[in-house]
Design an enzyme around this catalytic site. Structure first.
Site, short mmCIF file in Angstrom:
data_model
loop_
_atom_site.label_atom_id
_atom_site.label_comp_id
_atom_site.label_asym_id
_atom_site.label_seq_id
_atom_site.Cartn_x
_atom_site.Cartn_y
_atom_site.Cartn_z
N HIS A 173 -23.47 6.89 -34.67
CA HIS A 173 -22.64 7.12 -33.31
C HIS A 173 -22.29 8.25 -33.16
O HIS A 173 -21.22 8.63 -32.82
CB HIS A 173 -21.61 5.99 -33.53
N ASP A 215 -20.55 -1.10 -43.80
CA ASP A 215 -22.06 -0.86 -43.81
C ASP A 215 -22.70 0.05 -45.08
O ASP A 215 -23.69 -0.44 -45.42
CB ASP A 215 -22.56 -0.09 -42.41
N ASP A 232 -20.40 2.93 -39.84
CA ASP A 232 -21.11 1.71 -39.37
C ASP A 232 -22.40 1.79 -38.59
O ASP A 232 -22.48 2.86 -37.93
CB ASP A 232 -19.84 0.75 -38.53
N GLU A 233 -23.17 0.88 -38.50
CA GLU A 233 -24.41 0.96 -37.62
C GLU A 233 -25.41 2.09 -37.53
O GLU A 233 -25.76 2.53 -36.36
CB GLU A 233 -24.15 0.40 -36.04
N LEU A 234 -25.61 2.68 -38.69
CA LEU A 234 -26.58 3.84 -38.86
C LEU A 234 -27.93 3.40 -38.64
O LEU A 234 -28.28 2.52 -39.26
CB LEU A 234 -26.06 4.53 -40.35
#
Length: 532
Positions: A248, A358, A307-309
């Site tokens: 992000h 994550d 998160d959400e790499l």
């Protein structure tokens, strides 16, 4: 006298039939109802504390102005006043995880006593006292029931995440949000400040970072941040920043393109772009930036996202892929390398890292001191606490979802019941003591200052009670009338909290809903509060 007798027996009947007799939210740990009801007149309640505190003075003034939303000019004026005597046993105003928020409140004929270890417990007691003042519209009068309350929170971390990255939320609106959180006894504002779409935080070290903001006017200065921190302290609310990395990170690259990975196949989604961790300058940049930002906050925790790499972007970037090959790194190894470097930065700025779950899902071994915020599932939470990490629960409390998982309700506001039923220990069989609380989250893809109140309240009230009250306080039917009463009270205080069932909520004729705080701190007050 007749009115007092009727009210007393109404309370008694509620006790006999098994209802919770006080309209107090969150419900206190111990309640003992007395045998008297005391009429009070607007302006008749004075608050007196045994200590001098700029922080607590703001709280006392705030509640003095909130006690009586309606005048009662039809009744004869009375010179009788009532003194709420506040006894605080310590003048230590340190605001960190684990502070004592307990209080005791005793209301008797001729004696109002609030006692607490510190100003933060006293603030919780003032909120309870405010809720005990009952307005009778038919009689245009106020009264307060005699009661003894001993109260303390179940969890030390009762948080709310505000996302001011996906939509810029002006400082005054954030202060207004703090009002609503303080009224509900939340004690932590998790400020998600930066994300893929925007970097609204001003930096004197790296001024081009705000090229990633939506607008030059849609930014937060150092002074803005410190005002938010000071204002939150007047409610006993800790403020914790989140800079979401390594994923992000696209907004970082608008001002400093060398910081982010280059991966054309992934670039269509701005959320896919991570930091370039093969470049040593990236870690120097993070070190310098966080060294600048951390002192603006007084809390010991710092949230670094995680998160959400999208590791595929790393593999597509030739420089990063070559570096990974040279280092013999898998994507998990590369993520581990990043988190290890981040730990060095956290140690240098004297902060404890918080991350989403994550990295653990990727197989990263986090520093044992890391606090893990779990957004995925209860099964992940079980594994995390079994591994010895302290954890926060969020997966059940995503307020941006108008219809949470397994929702069976016709009206979306009734989803407060799902949030209320989501106890942090549900389906946790071992190591539940590692759960130190939780956070409601309001992601802001479709939220800004215009609709924040109505999307959050009254649904978040259920979360506030779940984190404060005893686990046994879990009946939706018993909570409903109390929460219905409190949502009306919030509305009278300027929070746009809607109803949960057909009823009538008397409002002030001149009530105006604004996106501003109910108290304005001067620069000198901000300085005093932050330095105490």
């Amino acid at each position: 006298m007749i009115k007092k007798i009727i009210l007393f027996f109404a309370v008694l009947i509620a006790i006999v039939i098994g209802q919770q007799p006080l309209n107090v939210v969150p419900y206190p740990q111990q309640v003992s109802i007395g045998t008297c009801v005391i009429p009070v007149a607007p302006g008749s309640i004075l608050i007196e504390s045994n200590i001098e505190s700029a922080t607590f003075s703001v709280s006392m003034d705030r509640y003095t102005n909130l006690f009586f939303p309606f005048s009662n000019e039809s009744e004869p004026s009375s010179n009788e006043s009532f003194l709420l005597s506040v006894t605080i046993y310590s003048d230590d105003e340190t605001l960190q995880l684990g502070i004592d928020e307990s209080y005791s409140l005793s209301i008797e004929q001729g004696s109002y006593q609030l006692k607490a270890t510190n100003i933060y417990g006293a603030m919780r007691g003032l909120e309870t006292f405010k809720q005990l003042i009952v307005y009778n519209e038919l009689e245009n009068s106020y009264s307060i029931v005699c009661v003894s309350i001993s109260d303390s929170p179940r969890y030390p971390w009762r948080g709310f995440m505000v996302d001011s990255a996906r939509h810029y939320i002006p400082k005054n609106m954030i202060l207004h949000m703090i009002d609503s959180l303080g009224f509900s006894k939340f004690n932590t504002l998790h400020w998600h400040m930066v994300d893929a779409v925007a970097f609204p935080v001003e930096s004197t070290t790296y001024p081009d970072l705000t090229k990633g903001a939506f607008s030059p006017s849609a930014t937060f200065s150092h002074d803005d941040i410190q005002e938010v921190v000071a204002y939150a302290k007047t409610y006993g609310i800790r403020v914790i920043p989140e800079f979401d990395i390594p994923g992000h990170a696209a907004a970082w690259g608008i001002g400093y393109p060398e910081l982010v990975a280059t991966c054309p196949d992934y670039a269509a989604n701005v959320n896919n772009i991570p930091l370039d961790i093969s470049n040593p300058a990236t870690f120097t940049f993070i070190q310098n930036l966080f060294t600048e930002i951390a002192p603006l906050f007084i809390d010991n925790y710092f949230h670094t996202g995680g998160d959400e790499l999208v590791t595929g972007c790393w593999l597509e970037d030739p420089a990063i892929a070559n570096w990974m090959t040279k280092m013999g790194f898998s994507t998990t190894d590369a993520f581990q390398y990043f988190e290890n470097n981040l730990d060095v930065t956290m140690k240098s700025i004297n902060r404890t890292k918080i991350t989403w779950n994550d990295p653990i899902d990727y197989g990263v071994q986090l520093n044992p001191e890391t606090l893990v915020q779990v957004w995925s599932s209860g099964s992940d939470l079980q594994g995390i606490v079994n591994s010895g990490y302290k954890a926060l629960v969020s997966f059940a409390w995503y307020l941006d979802k108008q219809n949470p998982d397994n929702n069976i309700h016709y009206e979306w506001q009734d989803t407060w019941q799902d949030f209320y039923a989501a106890d942090p220990t549900n389906n946790i069989s071992t190591n539940a003591e590692n759960i130190i609380g939780g956070e409601a989250t309001m992601w802001a893809e479709q939220i800004n200052q215009v609709n924040w109140d109505v999307r959050v309240w009254p649904r978040a009230i259920g979360i506030a009670e779940r984190l404060w009250s005893a686990q046994s306080v879990n009946s939706v039917s018993l909570a409903l009338p109390r929460i219905g009463h409190f949502t009306c009270d919030l509305s009278r205080r300027g929070i746009q909290s809607g109803p949960l069932f057909p009823d009538y909520c008397p409002m002030q004729d001149d009530l105006v809903f604004t996106m501003k705080p109910n108290t304005k701190l001067s620069k000198s007050e901000i300085k005093l509060i932050l330095n105490k």
